[in-house]
Design a protein around this motif. Structure first.
Motif, PDB file in Angstrom:
ATOM      1  N   ARG A  43       0.832  -1.206   0.000  1.00 34.61           N
ATOM      2  CA  ARG A  43       0.000   0.000   0.000  1.00 34.61           C
ATOM      3  C   ARG A  43       0.865   1.253   0.000  1.00 34.61           C
ATOM      4  N   ALA A  44       1.951   1.238   0.766  1.00 34.21           N
ATOM      5  CA  ALA A  44       2.838   2.398   0.791  1.00 34.21           C
ATOM      6  C   ALA A  44       3.455   2.633  -0.582  1.00 34.21           C
ATOM      7  N   ALA A  45       3.834   1.552  -1.265  1.00 34.50           N
ATOM      8  CA  ALA A  45       4.398   1.688  -2.611  1.00 34.50           C
ATOM      9  C   ALA A  45       3.380   2.298  -3.561  1.00 34.50           C
ATOM     10  N   MET A  46       2.131   1.843  -3.476  1.00 28.69           N
ATOM     11  CA  MET A  46       1.102   2.342  -4.393  1.00 28.69           C
ATOM     12  C   MET A  46       0.727   3.784  -4.090  1.00 28.69           C
ATOM     13  N   ARG A  47       0.833   4.191  -2.830  1.00 25.99           N
ATOM     14  CA  ARG A  47       0.543   5.583  -2.487  1.00 25.99           C
ATOM     15  C   ARG A  47       1.657   6.508  -2.953  1.00 25.99           C
ATOM     16  N   ARG A  48       2.878   6.043  -2.869  1.00 30.98           N
ATOM     17  CA  ARG A  48       4.020   6.924  -3.090  1.00 30.98           C
ATOM     18  C   ARG A  48       4.509   6.920  -4.545  1.00 30.98           C
ATOM     19  N   PHE A  49       4.418   5.787  -5.233  1.00 27.30           N
ATOM     20  CA  PHE A  49       5.021   5.653  -6.558  1.00 27.30           C
ATOM     21  C   PHE A  49       3.982   5.245  -7.600  1.00 27.30           C
ATOM     22  N   ARG A  50       4.268   5.576  -8.826  1.00 28.97           N
ATOM     23  CA  ARG A  50       3.429   5.108  -9.924  1.00 28.97           C
ATOM     24  C   ARG A  50       3.848   3.697 -10.316  1.00 28.97           C
ATOM     25  N   GLY A  67       8.564  -9.091   1.981  1.00 29.48           N
ATOM     26  CA  GLY A  67       8.771  -8.713   0.587  1.00 29.48           C
ATOM     27  C   GLY A  67       7.993  -9.594  -0.374  1.00 29.48           C
ATOM     28  N   TYR A  68       7.934 -10.906  -0.114  1.00 32.18           N
ATOM     29  CA  TYR A  68       7.163 -11.805  -0.973  1.00 32.18           C
ATOM     30  C   TYR A  68       5.676 -11.433  -0.959  1.00 32.18           C
ATOM     31  N   VAL A  69       5.161 -11.117   0.225  1.00 36.72           N
ATOM     32  CA  VAL A  69       3.754 -10.713   0.317  1.00 36.72           C
ATOM     33  C   VAL A  69       3.523  -9.426  -0.467  1.00 36.72           C
ATOM     34  N   ALA A  70       4.402  -8.439  -0.302  1.00 35.91           N
ATOM     35  CA  ALA A  70       4.255  -7.174  -1.027  1.00 35.91           C
ATOM     36  C   ALA A  70       4.314  -7.402  -2.529  1.00 35.91           C
ATOM     37  N   ALA A  71       5.217  -8.281  -2.981  1.00 37.89           N
ATOM     38  CA  ALA A  71       5.325  -8.574  -4.415  1.00 37.89           C
ATOM     39  C   ALA A  71       4.016  -9.140  -4.948  1.00 37.89           C
ATOM     40  N   ARG A  72       3.446 -10.078  -4.214  1.00 34.10           N
ATOM     41  CA  ARG A  72       2.196 -10.703  -4.670  1.00 34.10           C
ATOM     42  C   ARG A  72       1.066  -9.684  -4.777  1.00 34.10           C
ATOM     43  N   LEU A  73       0.954  -8.811  -3.804  1.00 36.40           N
ATOM     44  CA  LEU A  73      -0.128  -7.828  -3.809  1.00 36.40           C
ATOM     45  C   LEU A  73       0.077  -6.776  -4.891  1.00 36.40           C
ATOM     46  N   LEU A  74       1.303  -6.353  -5.109  1.00 37.68           N
ATOM     47  CA  LEU A  74       1.563  -5.404  -6.195  1.00 37.68           C
ATOM     48  C   LEU A  74       1.289  -6.054  -7.545  1.00 37.68           C
ATOM     49  N   ASP A  75       1.646  -7.315  -7.692  1.00 40.03           N
ATOM     50  CA  ASP A  75       1.354  -8.043  -8.936  1.00 40.03           C
ATOM     51  C   ASP A  75      -0.152  -8.103  -9.174  1.00 40.03           C
ATOM     52  N   GLN A  76      -0.902  -8.366  -8.120  1.00 43.10           N
ATOM     53  CA  GLN A  76      -2.362  -8.419  -8.254  1.00 43.10           C
ATOM     54  C   GLN A  76      -2.945  -7.059  -8.630  1.00 43.10           C
ATOM     55  N   ALA A  77      -2.244  -5.982  -8.263  1.00 44.43           N
ATOM     56  CA  ALA A  77      -2.692  -4.624  -8.605  1.00 44.43           C
ATOM     57  C   ALA A  77      -2.237  -4.208 -10.002  1.00 44.43           C
ATOM     58  N   GLY A  78      -1.563  -5.111 -10.717  1.00 43.81           N
ATOM     59  CA  GLY A  78      -1.175  -4.826 -12.088  1.00 43.81           C
ATOM     60  C   GLY A  78       0.220  -4.284 -12.268  1.00 43.81           C
ATOM     61  N   TRP A  79       1.029  -4.275 -11.205  1.00 39.04           N
ATOM     62  CA  TRP A  79       2.387  -3.792 -11.324  1.00 39.04           C
ATOM     63  C   TRP A  79       3.283  -4.881 -11.922  1.00 39.04           C
ATOM     64  N   PRO A  80       4.242  -4.514 -12.747  1.00 39.05           N
ATOM     65  CA  PRO A  80       5.222  -5.490 -13.240  1.00 39.05           C
ATOM     66  C   PRO A  80       6.278  -5.748 -12.168  1.00 39.05           C
ATOM     67  N   VAL A  81       6.204  -6.897 -11.525  1.00 37.04           N
ATOM     68  CA  VAL A  81       7.025  -7.190 -10.353  1.00 37.04           C
ATOM     69  C   VAL A  81       7.827  -8.458 -10.577  1.00 37.04           C
ATOM     70  N   ALA A  82       9.070  -8.450 -10.123  1.00 35.74           N
ATOM     71  CA  ALA A  82       9.890  -9.648 -10.072  1.00 35.74           C
ATOM     72  C   ALA A  82      10.532  -9.730  -8.693  1.00 35.74           C
ATOM     73  N   VAL A  83      10.879 -10.939  -8.291  1.00 33.65           N
ATOM     74  CA  VAL A  83      11.551 -11.169  -7.009  1.00 33.65           C
ATOM     75  C   VAL A  83      12.935 -11.730  -7.268  1.00 33.65           C
ATOM     76  N   ALA A  84      13.917 -11.189  -6.544  1.00 37.50           N
ATOM     77  CA  ALA A  84      15.267 -11.741  -6.546  1.00 37.50           C
ATOM     78  C   ALA A  84      15.556 -12.215  -5.133  1.00 37.50           C
ATOM     79  N   ALA A  85      15.751 -13.521  -4.960  1.00 38.24           N
ATOM     80  CA  ALA A  85      15.938 -14.100  -3.632  1.00 38.24           C
ATOM     81  C   ALA A  85      17.416 -14.296  -3.352  1.00 38.24           C
ATOM     82  N   LEU A  86      17.869 -13.746  -2.238  1.00 39.09           N
ATOM     83  CA  LEU A  86      19.256 -13.960  -1.835  1.00 39.09           C
ATOM     84  C   LEU A  86      19.488 -15.423  -1.471  1.00 39.09           C
TER      85      LEU A  86
END
Length: 482
Positions: A43-50, A67-86
């Motif tokens: 939610r903070a990402a969607m409020r602050r950034f396009r 971070g995984y949870v945030a990635a999933r929710l941003l993806d569901q909102a239509g953002w192009p998201v990828a995860v890089a796991a250490l």
């Protein structure tokens, strides 16, 4: 202390871990807390950034799980998201469950991936990291092609001290959970965090009682300013006496102005000789000026609060005067010359009520504060038995019993000669009005900073007292909301 100030509590990483554990023991599943944290980040990402190409850098622990949870929710909102796991999360952990629910792109944990992103979400390491950030992690974070949103803290930042371990990115926004940490407010951490957002993730406030916080943000709600009643008179509001030096009379006058504007009923300047007294009498008409013997003034029990140091020489004469006032059982704010005179002899300050050193004075008294200003200030308070206010962009206030507060409400342009004298006067007025020393020092630091903001760039020390009435009015309004 008005600990409705629970909302102002600052929790170390260890204390935050205990708060999480207490919530889980109370029946709140860890997975639910992680989902709430990740949702707050999204939610903070969607409020602050396009919407933009977003890369989540995920560590193997709970920070990565968020971070995984945030990635999933941003993806569901239509953002192009990828995860890089250490590294993969520990099997069976809440983070592993969050990772299993991520079905989007997974890319290498590499600098080239971070450089291509329009937004990097730093979910690698949390506030309790014990080792320096270097190598692959540092390289990837440093290569971020766009702004960084940090989960909990920018990776590499110590949540307890605000110090950087190895490397840390400079985040545009940091999202933390339940309560802020000291490292979010202490320098240089504050600069690395960017804008700070503290998210409610469903921990019950009752867990604070289980943790027992000992540090707070210095802000209205941590104290109640003294409010004169309908029968108040100048003596009931307190009498502040300030020792003036012959060579720098302006320092004592600035302290007097701070005290008068902060509610002291009477303010007296004690001059060392008639010539100095005549100079001081040419100042503000509402200030009493006297050259009377010290012993005579101390015989008046109404003179309960003293300021010793502004404009005084750092010599044994100042220390002898300080000792006489302390022996008489008076409250003393020790600043400037009094602190300088006690260099390498901090035991000479025992019995003082509040000490207000800047970093140089602190170092000459107690040794350099080092990387942990909070711990150093607490040690100084325990050693002297006084509340110690270590001045700076992240002023730390510590009581002998271990309570502490951090003030971040102050502009950089307070760094000019004489502003510390005004601060000493504000503290003295609040003490004279009946506030306890720790609360008086914390409130004074906030009021001093607020008046500085109101003065604006180009501030002179003599401007500060003229804006204190507005700051006090604002403080009273804010504390009434809590």
């Amino acid at each position: 202390m008005d600990i409705d100030a629970g909302r102002l509590a600052l929790l170390t990483p260890e204390e935050m871990g205990r708060a999480d554990a207490a919530a889980i023991t109370a029946g709140i599943p860890g997975e639910r807390l992680m989902d709430a944290a990740g949702r707050a980040v999204a939610r903070a990402a969607m409020r602050r950034f396009r919407p933009c190409r977003t890369l989540v850098l995920a560590g193997p622990g709970n920070n990565g799980g968020d971070g995984y949870v945030a990635a999933r929710l941003l993806d569901q909102a239509g953002w192009p998201v990828a995860v890089a796991a250490l590294a993969p999360p520990r099997p069976g952990s809440d983070a592993a469950a969050a990772a299993a629910r991520w079905s989007g792109p997974v890319v290498p944990f590499a600098s080239r991936e971070a450089a291509r992103a329009g937004l990097v979400i730093d979910a690698v390491f949390g506030a309790g990291l014990a080792r320096p950030v270097e190598g692959l992690v540092a390289d990837a974070l440093a290569a971020a092609g766009g702004p960084v949103l940090a989960v909990d803290v920018p990776s590499g930042l110590d949540g307890a001290t605000g110090q950087v371990k190895g490397f840390a990115p400079r985040a545009a926004l940091t999202v933390t959970f339940f309560r802020a940490k000291p490292g979010h407010l202490l320098m240089p951490g504050r600069e690395f965090c960017g804008d700070l957002f503290v998210a409610d993730i469903g921990l019950p406030p009752a867990v604070l009682a289980a943790v027992g916080p000992r540090c707070w943000q210095a802000a209205p709600g941590l104290w109640r300013l003294p409010a004169p009643g309908p029968a108040a008179h100048k003596y009931s509001r307190g009498h502040v006496t300030i020792l003036a030096g012959a060579g720098m009379t302006g320092a004592a006058r600035l302290a007097a102005a701070g005290a008068r504007r902060s509610g002291a009923g009477l303010v007296t300047l004690l001059a060392p000789d008639r010539a100095t007294g005549d100079v001081l009498r040419g100042g503000d008409p509402g200030v009493i000026v006297t050259e009377a013997p010290l012993a005579g003034l101390l015989a008046d029990g109404r003179r309960a609060t003293w300021v010793i140091g502004p404009g005084l020489s750092a010599d044994d004469t100042t220390l002898d005067t300080l000792a006489a006032v302390l022996t008489a059982g008076r409250q003393v704010v020790a600043d400037a010359g009094a602190l300088g005179a006690a260099a390498n002899r901090p035991e000479r300050l025992r019995g003082a009520t509040v000490l207000t050193p800047h970093e140089g004075e602190f170092t000459r008294l107690f040794g350099a504060p080092g990387d942990d200003r909070l711990a150093a200030t607490r040690r100084a308070a325990a050693l002297t038995g006084a509340v110690v206010l270590l001045k700076g962009p992240d002023s730390v206030i510590a009581a002998p019993d271990g309570r502490a507060a951090i003030n971040r409400h102050a502009p950089a342009w307070l760094a000019t000669g004489g502003t510390g004298d005004v601060l000493a006067g504000i503290i003295a007025a609040l003490l004279a009005g009946g506030m306890a020393p720790f609360e008086a020092a914390a409130a004074a630091a906030w009021l001093h900073g607020d008046a500085g903001f109101r003065c604006g760039y180009g501030l002179l020390a003599e401007d500060l007292p003229t804006r204190l009435a507005e700051s006090i009015t604002t403080c009273v309004a804010l504390q009434s909301q809590n």
